[in-house]
Write a protein that holds these residues in place. Structure first.
Motif, mmCIF file in Angstrom:
data_model
loop_
_atom_site.group_PDB
_atom_site.id
_atom_site.type_symbol
_atom_site.label_atom_id
_atom_site.label_comp_id
_atom_site.label_asym_id
_atom_site.label_seq_id
_atom_site.Cartn_x
_atom_site.Cartn_y
_atom_site.Cartn_z
ATOM 1 N N PRO A 294 0.829 -1.208 0.000
ATOM 2 C CA PRO A 294 0.000 0.000 0.000
ATOM 3 C C PRO A 294 0.868 1.264 0.000
ATOM 4 C CG PRO A 294 -0.711 -1.532 1.711
ATOM 5 C CD PRO A 294 0.565 -2.078 1.153
ATOM 6 N N VAL A 295 0.314 2.331 -0.599
ATOM 7 C CA VAL A 295 0.977 3.642 -0.544
ATOM 8 C C VAL A 295 0.163 4.539 0.394
ATOM 9 C CG1 VAL A 295 2.232 3.655 -2.723
ATOM 10 C CG2 VAL A 295 -0.222 4.172 -2.728
ATOM 11 N N PRO A 296 0.799 5.574 0.968
ATOM 12 C CA PRO A 296 0.083 6.375 1.969
ATOM 13 C C PRO A 296 -1.041 7.226 1.390
ATOM 14 C CG PRO A 296 2.350 7.172 1.665
ATOM 15 C CD PRO A 296 2.226 5.903 0.896
ATOM 16 N N THR A 297 -0.981 7.545 0.111
ATOM 17 C CA THR A 297 -2.059 8.354 -0.484
ATOM 18 C C THR A 297 -2.261 7.961 -1.942
ATOM 19 O OG1 THR A 297 -2.836 10.600 -0.973
ATOM 20 C CG2 THR A 297 -0.465 10.247 -1.115
ATOM 21 N N TRP A 298 -3.489 8.149 -2.412
ATOM 22 C CA TRP A 298 -3.803 7.872 -3.822
ATOM 23 C C TRP A 298 -3.913 9.170 -4.617
ATOM 24 C CZ3 TRP A 298 -8.575 4.108 -3.126
ATOM 25 C CH2 TRP A 298 -8.128 2.913 -2.525
ATOM 26 N N ILE A 299 -3.602 10.293 -3.991
ATOM 27 C CA ILE A 299 -3.810 11.561 -4.710
ATOM 28 C C ILE A 299 -2.559 12.432 -4.681
ATOM 29 C CG2 ILE A 299 -6.320 11.666 -4.460
ATOM 30 C CD1 ILE A 299 -5.852 13.575 -2.083
ATOM 31 N N ASP A 300 -2.493 13.278 -5.701
ATOM 32 C CA ASP A 300 -1.431 14.274 -5.800
ATOM 33 C C ASP A 300 -2.080 15.483 -6.464
ATOM 34 O OD1 ASP A 300 0.880 15.730 -6.190
ATOM 35 O OD2 ASP A 300 1.635 14.473 -7.826
ATOM 36 N N GLY A 301 -2.634 16.392 -5.656
ATOM 37 C CA GLY A 301 -3.348 17.550 -6.219
ATOM 38 C C GLY A 301 -4.500 17.087 -7.096
ATOM 39 N N PRO A 302 -4.494 17.443 -8.408
ATOM 40 C CA PRO A 302 -5.623 17.078 -9.281
ATOM 41 C C PRO A 302 -5.490 15.677 -9.884
ATOM 42 C CG PRO A 302 -4.084 18.448 -10.477
ATOM 43 C CD PRO A 302 -3.493 18.275 -9.103
ATOM 44 N N VAL A 303 -4.617 14.845 -9.334
ATOM 45 C CA VAL A 303 -4.381 13.494 -9.882
ATOM 46 C C VAL A 303 -4.784 12.468 -8.834
ATOM 47 C CG1 VAL A 303 -2.634 11.945 -10.858
ATOM 48 C CG2 VAL A 303 -2.414 14.427 -11.177
ATOM 49 N N ALA A 304 -5.503 11.431 -9.263
ATOM 50 C CA ALA A 304 -5.925 10.384 -8.311
ATOM 51 C C ALA A 304 -5.724 9.011 -8.940
ATOM 52 C CB ALA A 304 -7.395 10.565 -7.935
ATOM 53 N N LEU A 305 -5.453 8.039 -8.104
ATOM 54 C CA LEU A 305 -5.352 6.638 -8.539
ATOM 55 C C LEU A 305 -6.646 5.915 -8.209
ATOM 56 C CD1 LEU A 305 -1.834 5.834 -7.017
ATOM 57 C CD2 LEU A 305 -2.356 6.524 -9.372
ATOM 58 N N MET A 306 -6.968 4.893 -8.997
ATOM 59 C CA MET A 306 -8.109 4.036 -8.678
ATOM 60 C C MET A 306 -7.855 2.634 -9.220
ATOM 61 S SD MET A 306 -10.175 3.352 -11.538
ATOM 62 C CE MET A 306 -11.783 3.295 -10.782
ATOM 63 N N GLY A 307 -8.697 1.677 -8.817
ATOM 64 C CA GLY A 307 -8.561 0.304 -9.311
ATOM 65 C C GLY A 307 -7.197 -0.274 -8.936
ATOM 66 N N ASP A 308 -6.687 -1.161 -9.808
ATOM 67 C CA ASP A 308 -5.407 -1.825 -9.499
ATOM 68 C C ASP A 308 -4.259 -0.830 -9.374
ATOM 69 O OD1 ASP A 308 -6.686 -4.230 -9.475
ATOM 70 O OD2 ASP A 308 -5.518 -5.145 -11.080
ATOM 71 N N ALA A 309 -4.343 0.304 -10.022
ATOM 72 C CA ALA A 309 -3.279 1.308 -9.881
ATOM 73 C C ALA A 309 -3.189 1.757 -8.425
ATOM 74 C CB ALA A 309 -3.559 2.502 -10.788
ATOM 75 N N ALA A 310 -4.326 1.802 -7.739
ATOM 76 C CA ALA A 310 -4.351 2.231 -6.339
ATOM 77 C C ALA A 310 -4.113 1.059 -5.394
ATOM 78 C CB ALA A 310 -5.706 2.882 -6.022
ATOM 79 N N HIS A 311 -4.652 -0.114 -5.731
ATOM 80 C CA HIS A 311 -4.693 -1.188 -4.721
ATOM 81 C C HIS A 311 -4.637 -2.584 -5.341
ATOM 82 C CE1 HIS A 311 -8.816 -1.460 -6.068
ATOM 83 N NE2 HIS A 311 -9.055 -0.218 -5.689
ATOM 84 N N ALA A 312 -3.658 -2.820 -6.215
ATOM 85 C CA ALA A 312 -3.526 -4.182 -6.757
ATOM 86 C C ALA A 312 -3.416 -5.149 -5.582
ATOM 87 C CB ALA A 312 -2.273 -4.267 -7.613
ATOM 88 N N MET A 313 -4.275 -6.162 -5.558
ATOM 89 C CA MET A 313 -4.273 -7.087 -4.416
ATOM 90 C C MET A 313 -4.374 -8.538 -4.881
ATOM 91 S SD MET A 313 -7.928 -6.228 -2.630
ATOM 92 C CE MET A 313 -8.665 -4.711 -3.207
ATOM 93 N N TYR A 314 -4.035 -9.451 -3.974
ATOM 94 C CA TYR A 314 -4.186 -10.862 -4.297
ATOM 95 C C TYR A 314 -5.660 -11.125 -4.623
ATOM 96 C CZ TYR A 314 0.377 -12.228 -2.296
ATOM 97 O OH TYR A 314 1.706 -12.400 -2.026
ATOM 98 N N PRO A 315 -5.923 -12.012 -5.598
ATOM 99 C CA PRO A 315 -7.323 -12.266 -5.955
ATOM 100 C C PRO A 315 -8.048 -13.186 -4.982
ATOM 101 C CG PRO A 315 -5.865 -13.537 -7.372
ATOM 102 C CD PRO A 315 -4.979 -12.726 -6.473
ATOM 103 N N THR A 316 -7.452 -13.446 -3.820
ATOM 104 C CA THR A 316 -8.054 -14.407 -2.887
ATOM 105 C C THR A 316 -9.454 -13.973 -2.439
ATOM 106 O OG1 THR A 316 -6.735 -13.287 -1.232
ATOM 107 C CG2 THR A 316 -5.969 -15.433 -1.932
ATOM 108 N N GLY A 317 -9.703 -12.679 -2.391
ATOM 109 C CA GLY A 317 -11.025 -12.218 -1.949
ATOM 110 C C GLY A 317 -11.989 -12.016 -3.110
ATOM 111 N N SER A 318 -11.562 -12.284 -4.333
ATOM 112 C CA SER A 318 -12.394 -12.080 -5.530
ATOM 113 C C SER A 318 -13.000 -10.690 -5.534
ATOM 114 C CB SER A 318 -13.521 -13.111 -5.611
ATOM 115 O OG SER A 318 -13.042 -14.400 -5.464
ATOM 116 N N ASN A 319 -12.230 -9.672 -5.174
ATOM 117 C CA ASN A 319 -12.852 -8.344 -5.146
ATOM 118 C C ASN A 319 -12.050 -7.244 -5.819
ATOM 119 O OD1 ASN A 319 -11.091 -8.672 -3.050
ATOM 120 N ND2 ASN A 319 -12.274 -7.577 -1.538
#
Ligand SMILES: Cc1cc2nc3c(=O)[nH]c(=O)nc-3n(C[C@H](O)[C@H](O)[C@H](O)COP(=O)(O)OP(=O)(O)OC[C@H]3O[C@@H](n4cnc5c(N)ncnc54)[C@H](O)[C@@H]3O)c2cc1C
Length: 438
Positions: A294-319
């Motif tokens: 994990p990173v401490p923030t997903w934003i940098d002013g007018p820029v935001a991360l989402m989806g796998d760019a923000a939180h690539a995770m193991y598929p164990t939870g199918s989510n």
């Protein structure tokens, strides 16, 4: 006078859900996708009821989802002795107001892509356009740098940049230049699809084996009316004790099933033949099970991360895909509340970054498959009556805890108001006008 759009980097399920959401709430946007041609790539993924609800609110109907997948009826963990460890109904059968869907990832992506083109027009998507970086502008906007597939480069001035560019995100790479490399914990998954008769409920997600050596399979199509065969997605998985990257021959590649099927020799019961299911697929995709710290923030002013760019995770939870859809909808809700402003991105970030970062770490502990760890620890997989190994109360509490953390606890979801009301629109504000007018 031209409109300054919100630019979305990436046209995966996360990027598509973001584009459809921004369109719904009246925010002009452009989606840049690095591939030259959209193709239905990938195999099976699950859409949890919280994400199906959001797709419904985006006007994606059950009939349309039935063309790319099938409502899941059951989730089951089975020991190597063939005995059930845990089973529960899923989706509407469990009492949710929405189905859980098991879908073909590529077909779902193409369905959403068609919706984007129909609703927003072909100019809203640029293919062969890889976002290579960004520069924040003094007026609060952002200049998005693009590397085109034909070798040319360009810039687009944007009101905001949303990085939906997946686990290898260039946007995240610039936002967090010191981020740690991709994390691999030692598991290798081989994924494939084969036509076979669906077992149990006819639409069961089955995880069978041990924590370190298992197969997961579930249908991703309705059965053919004549043959009764459905497309079955399977994931065969082996975990090495030490994550030595020399064990990897590549990060994602197509392999012959004969290169790994021996790991499942003897996995046959009168109701299931795992080696035959694997062999019927012909080819498989070898994927190490990877995520990102994990990173401490997903934003940098007018820029935001989402989806796998923000939180690539193991598929164990199918989510993973479900959370990408939720991100898009929460982002939309925050834009409606705060306008196209950095305050909206801050609100989005403070709502999701902390809890979802914790979920990444939790999924490393096997997510809902953690019950298999307990069975291994307590009886080395040998049991006649699971109640003597893990009492029902403990099993149920384990699963309820996981679902609450992943945001699809049933009572809470059923009672929750919509993330975005049907008439929600981004407010007209001087800030929006300043940022969208050049
Ligand atoms: C080809 C493919 C196959 C997959 N198959 C499976 C599967 O079988 N099972 C499963 O559970 N999960 C699979 N996944 C992952 C799953 O789709 C995601 O975990 C989940 O849907 C979240 O999606 P996302 O939109 O955040 O990221 P992704 O699905 O990774 O989508 C990111 C998109 O951004 C594009 N892109 C990347 N970099 C840039 C850039 N710099 N600029 C512009 N565009 C860029 C990519 O081409 C891709 O279309 C697959 C992903 C991909 C890309």
């Amino acid at each position: 006078m031209t409109q300054r759009p919100v630019v979305i980097a990436g046209g995966g399920i996360g990027g598509m859900a973001t584009a459809l959401t921004l369109h719904q709430i009246g925010v002009p946007c452009v989606m840049l996708e690095s591939v030259r041609e959209m193709k239905p790539l990938g195999v099976g993924i699950n859409l949890q009821p919280n994400a199906v609800r959001e797709l419904d609110d985006l006007g994606i109907t059950e009939a349309e989802l039935d063309e790319v997948g099938v409502p899941a009826k059951e989730w089951a963990l089975v020991g190597l002795n063939g005995n059930d460890i845990y089973t529960e109904p899923r989706g509407k059968l469990a009492g949710y107001r929405w189905h859980q869907y098991a879908v073909h990832r590529g077909k779902l992506q193409m369905l959403l892509y068609r919706k984007v083109l129909e609703r927003m027009g072909s100019a809203s998507v640029q293919l062969g356009a890889r976002v290579s970086g960004y520069r924040k502008l003094p007026d609060g906007g952002v200049m998005v740098h693009i590397a085109h597939a034909d070798g040319t480069r360009g810039d687009i001035p944007a009101a905001m940049l949303i990085g939906a560019d997946g686990i290898h995100s260039a946007v995240r790479g610039q936002m967090h230049p010191a981020q740690t490399p991709i994390h691999w914990g030692g598991s290798i998954m081989w994924r494939g699809v084969a036509w076979a008769k669906p077992i149990r409920s006819g639409a069961s997600f089955v995880g069978l084996g041990t924590h370190k050596h298992r197969v997961v399979f579930y249908p991703i199509s309705h059965p053919h009316p004549e043959s009764g065969l459905a497309l079955i997605n399977w994931i065969a998985e082996v975990t090495h004790d030490k994550a030595d990257e020399k064990q990897l021959s590549g990060w994602f590649r197509q392999v012959s099933v004969e290169s790994f099927v021996h790991h499942f020799d003897g996995w046959t019961w009168d109701w299931l033949d795992v080696p035959a299911l694997i062999r019927d697929a012909g080819v498989a995709f070898e994927n190490p099970m990877i995520d990102r710290d994990p990173v401490p923030t997903w934003i940098d002013g007018p820029v935001a991360l989402m989806g796998d760019a923000a939180h690539a995770m193991y598929p164990t939870g199918s989510n993973g895909a479900s959370q990408a859809i939720i991100d898009a909808r929460v982002l939309g809700a925050m834009l409606c509340e705060h306008g196209v402003t950095e305050a909206a991105l801050e609100a989005y970030n403070s709502r999701l970054c902390g809890p979802i970062s914790r979920l990444i770490l939790r999924n490393r502990g096997a997510g809902p498959f953690g019950l298999l760890n307990l069975v291994d620890e307590r009886c080395a997989g040998r049991f006649d009556n699971i109640d003597e190994v893990i009492p029902p109360g403990e099993r149920n509490a384990f699963m309820a805890d996981y679902k609450a953390a992943a945001g699809f606890a049933m009572e809470a979801l059923n009672a929750a108001p919509r993330t975005l009301a049907p008439d929600a629109r981004v407010p007209e504000s001087p800030v929006l006008q300043r940022l969208t007018a050049v």
